[in-house]
Design a protein around this motif. Structure first.
Motif, PDB file in Angstrom:
ATOM      1  N   ARG A 152      48.453  40.068  32.322  1.00 61.55           N
ATOM      2  CA  ARG A 152      47.991  38.698  32.066  1.00 61.55           C
ATOM      3  C   ARG A 152      47.176  38.175  33.233  1.00 61.55           C
ATOM      4  O   ARG A 152      46.150  37.520  33.046  1.00 61.55           O
ATOM      5  CB  ARG A 152      49.176  37.784  31.766  1.00 61.55           C
ATOM      6  CG  ARG A 152      49.729  38.034  30.364  1.00 61.55           C
ATOM      7  CD  ARG A 152      51.034  37.364  30.077  1.00 61.55           C
ATOM      8  NE  ARG A 152      51.040  35.935  30.289  1.00 61.55           N
ATOM      9  CZ  ARG A 152      52.164  35.208  30.258  1.00 61.55           C
ATOM     10  NH1 ARG A 152      53.328  35.786  30.006  1.00 61.55           N
ATOM     11  NH2 ARG A 152      52.113  33.917  30.452  1.00 61.55           N
ATOM     12  N   ILE A 153      47.619  38.455  34.453  1.00 59.36           N
ATOM     13  CA  ILE A 153      46.842  38.059  35.634  1.00 59.36           C
ATOM     14  C   ILE A 153      45.511  38.805  35.633  1.00 59.36           C
ATOM     15  O   ILE A 153      44.448  38.220  35.872  1.00 59.36           O
ATOM     16  CB  ILE A 153      47.635  38.334  36.935  1.00 59.36           C
ATOM     17  CG1 ILE A 153      48.823  37.375  37.046  1.00 59.36           C
ATOM     18  CG2 ILE A 153      46.721  38.221  38.158  1.00 59.36           C
ATOM     19  CD1 ILE A 153      49.764  37.687  38.194  1.00 59.36           C
ATOM     20  N   HIS A 154      45.552  40.084  35.346  1.00 62.36           N
ATOM     21  CA  HIS A 154      44.344  40.920  35.340  1.00 62.36           C
ATOM     22  C   HIS A 154      43.302  40.400  34.348  1.00 62.36           C
ATOM     23  O   HIS A 154      42.089  40.442  34.628  1.00 62.36           O
ATOM     24  CB  HIS A 154      44.738  42.369  35.024  1.00 62.36           C
ATOM     25  CG  HIS A 154      43.638  43.345  35.227  1.00 62.36           C
ATOM     26  ND1 HIS A 154      42.820  43.752  34.211  1.00 62.36           N
ATOM     27  CD2 HIS A 154      43.215  43.982  36.347  1.00 62.36           C
ATOM     28  CE1 HIS A 154      41.941  44.607  34.682  1.00 62.36           C
ATOM     29  NE2 HIS A 154      42.158  44.769  35.980  1.00 62.36           N
ATOM     30  N   ARG A 155      43.752  39.900  33.204  1.00 58.01           N
ATOM     31  CA  ARG A 155      42.823  39.352  32.204  1.00 58.01           C
ATOM     32  C   ARG A 155      42.071  38.131  32.727  1.00 58.01           C
ATOM     33  O   ARG A 155      41.016  37.782  32.216  1.00 58.01           O
ATOM     34  CB  ARG A 155      43.569  38.995  30.921  1.00 58.01           C
ATOM     35  CG  ARG A 155      43.877  40.179  30.052  1.00 58.01           C
ATOM     36  CD  ARG A 155      44.275  39.777  28.642  1.00 58.01           C
ATOM     37  NE  ARG A 155      45.445  38.930  28.589  1.00 58.01           N
ATOM     38  CZ  ARG A 155      46.691  39.354  28.385  1.00 58.01           C
ATOM     39  NH1 ARG A 155      46.932  40.631  28.228  1.00 58.01           N
ATOM     40  NH2 ARG A 155      47.690  38.512  28.332  1.00 58.01           N
ATOM     41  N   ARG A 156      42.593  37.455  33.741  1.00 61.17           N
ATOM     42  CA  ARG A 156      41.960  36.264  34.315  1.00 61.17           C
ATOM     43  C   ARG A 156      40.898  36.598  35.366  1.00 61.17           C
ATOM     44  O   ARG A 156      40.201  35.708  35.847  1.00 61.17           O
ATOM     45  CB  ARG A 156      43.009  35.358  34.965  1.00 61.17           C
ATOM     46  CG  ARG A 156      43.927  34.671  33.998  1.00 61.17           C
ATOM     47  CD  ARG A 156      43.185  33.577  33.321  1.00 61.17           C
ATOM     48  NE  ARG A 156      44.099  32.794  32.511  1.00 61.17           N
ATOM     49  CZ  ARG A 156      43.792  31.665  31.973  1.00 61.17           C
ATOM     50  NH1 ARG A 156      42.609  31.149  32.165  1.00 61.17           N
ATOM     51  NH2 ARG A 156      44.657  31.027  31.231  1.00 61.17           N
ATOM     52  N   LEU A 157      40.786  37.857  35.746  1.00 51.75           N
ATOM     53  CA  LEU A 157      39.866  38.217  36.817  1.00 51.75           C
ATOM     54  C   LEU A 157      38.415  37.810  36.542  1.00 51.75           C
ATOM     55  O   LEU A 157      37.744  37.332  37.457  1.00 51.75           O
ATOM     56  CB  LEU A 157      39.973  39.707  37.154  1.00 51.75           C
ATOM     57  CG  LEU A 157      41.301  40.131  37.779  1.00 51.75           C
ATOM     58  CD1 LEU A 157      41.292  41.617  38.083  1.00 51.75           C
ATOM     59  CD2 LEU A 157      41.637  39.322  39.011  1.00 51.75           C
ATOM     60  N   PRO A 158      37.898  37.969  35.330  1.00 47.20           N
ATOM     61  CA  PRO A 158      36.519  37.500  35.104  1.00 47.20           C
ATOM     62  C   PRO A 158      36.352  35.999  35.387  1.00 47.20           C
ATOM     63  O   PRO A 158      35.352  35.583  35.979  1.00 47.20           O
ATOM     64  CB  PRO A 158      36.263  37.812  33.630  1.00 47.20           C
ATOM     65  CG  PRO A 158      37.189  38.960  33.336  1.00 47.20           C
ATOM     66  CD  PRO A 158      38.422  38.681  34.163  1.00 47.20           C
ATOM     67  N   GLY A 162      34.053  33.996  38.647  1.00 40.33           N
ATOM     68  CA  GLY A 162      33.073  32.932  38.458  1.00 40.33           C
ATOM     69  C   GLY A 162      33.569  31.550  38.833  1.00 40.33           C
ATOM     70  O   GLY A 162      32.878  30.560  38.622  1.00 40.33           O
ATOM     71  N   PHE A 163      34.755  31.449  39.399  1.00 40.40           N
ATOM     72  CA  PHE A 163      35.369  30.148  39.680  1.00 40.40           C
ATOM     73  C   PHE A 163      34.585  29.345  40.715  1.00 40.40           C
ATOM     74  O   PHE A 163      34.158  29.873  41.739  1.00 40.40           O
ATOM     75  CB  PHE A 163      36.799  30.329  40.183  1.00 40.40           C
ATOM     76  CG  PHE A 163      37.447  29.037  40.618  1.00 40.40           C
ATOM     77  CD1 PHE A 163      37.972  28.160  39.684  1.00 40.40           C
ATOM     78  CD2 PHE A 163      37.488  28.683  41.953  1.00 40.40           C
ATOM     79  CE1 PHE A 163      38.554  26.964  40.079  1.00 40.40           C
ATOM     80  CE2 PHE A 163      38.065  27.495  42.361  1.00 40.40           C
ATOM     81  CZ  PHE A 163      38.599  26.630  41.419  1.00 40.40           C
ATOM     82  N   ARG A 164      34.433  28.068  40.435  1.00 41.94           N
ATOM     83  CA  ARG A 164      33.926  27.071  41.374  1.00 41.94           C
ATOM     84  C   ARG A 164      34.838  25.861  41.246  1.00 41.94           C
ATOM     85  O   ARG A 164      35.185  25.467  40.141  1.00 41.94           O
ATOM     86  CB  ARG A 164      32.492  26.651  41.033  1.00 41.94           C
ATOM     87  CG  ARG A 164      31.483  27.741  41.272  1.00 41.94           C
ATOM     88  CD  ARG A 164      31.223  27.863  42.764  1.00 41.94           C
ATOM     89  NE  ARG A 164      30.323  28.932  43.074  1.00 41.94           N
ATOM     90  CZ  ARG A 164      30.648  29.993  43.788  1.00 41.94           C
ATOM     91  NH1 ARG A 164      31.847  30.140  44.258  1.00 41.94           N
ATOM     92  NH2 ARG A 164      29.771  30.928  44.057  1.00 41.94           N
TER      93      ARG A 164
END
Length: 176
Positions: A152-158, A162-164
């Motif tokens: 579940r954490i890995h799925r958030r990597l994209p 791109g986080f700002r």
């Protein structure tokens, strides 16, 4: 689940929020990852003459034979330079062969040689022993649960890449 705590600042400019490492998940992920990688690299260099990055390349080529270096970068999350250096070392050692892609003549694909597969088989045995060691205090159900949480954490990597931060919540010390 608070990841910060209030603390009196040294130097007398009031108190501020600081990370509470005992509850800050990125701290644990980083500490585990860094220790795992450094100790793996040291061990694999001693035993097999390759570091952890070479092992990751070998492992991915065993999983997906005849792929481009770019695919390895995508899957294992390493930068092109590290993968390129590892591939060059593995080619020079005779563990990896570079061939033209049958579907695209402009592209090179990589595959393990017979010595690369032999090295893979020796490395994977040690890697799996190390995995058993780090998970020794967990039941099979807990390992399954941990793996599911990590997926579940890995799925958030994209999203993370791109986080700002939001305009209303600037990072400490950031200029407006």
């Amino acid at each position: 689940m608070a990841s910060t705590k209030r603390r009196k600042a040294r130097g007398g400019d009031g108190d501020r929020s600081v990370l509470d490492l005992a509850h800050y998940v990125p701290y644990f992920l980083t500490a585990i990852s860094n220790t795992w990688s450094r100790s793996s690299s040291r061990l694999y260099l001693d035993l097999f003459g390759v570091g952890v990055t070479e092992w990751r390349v070998i492992s991915q080529l065993a999983i997906e034979p005849q792929i481009a270096a770019q695919r390895i970068c995508e899957v294992i999350g390493l930068d092109k330079g590290a993968v390129s250096r590892s591939v060059a070392a593995l080619v020079a050692a005779g563990h990896v062969a570079e061939n033209g892609d049958a579907r695209d003549a402009r592209r090179q694909v990589l595959e393990l040689t017979a010595s690369g597969y032999a090295l893979h088989d020796r490395l994977i045995a040690v890697a799996l022993q190390r995995e058993r060691l780090i998970l020794a205090d967990f039941s099979p159900d807990e390992v399954a649960q941990l793996t599911a949480l990590l997926r579940r954490i890995h799925r958030r990597l994209p999203e993370l890449r791109g986080f700002r931060p939001d305009d209303e919540a600037p990072a400490p010390g950031a200029r407006r």
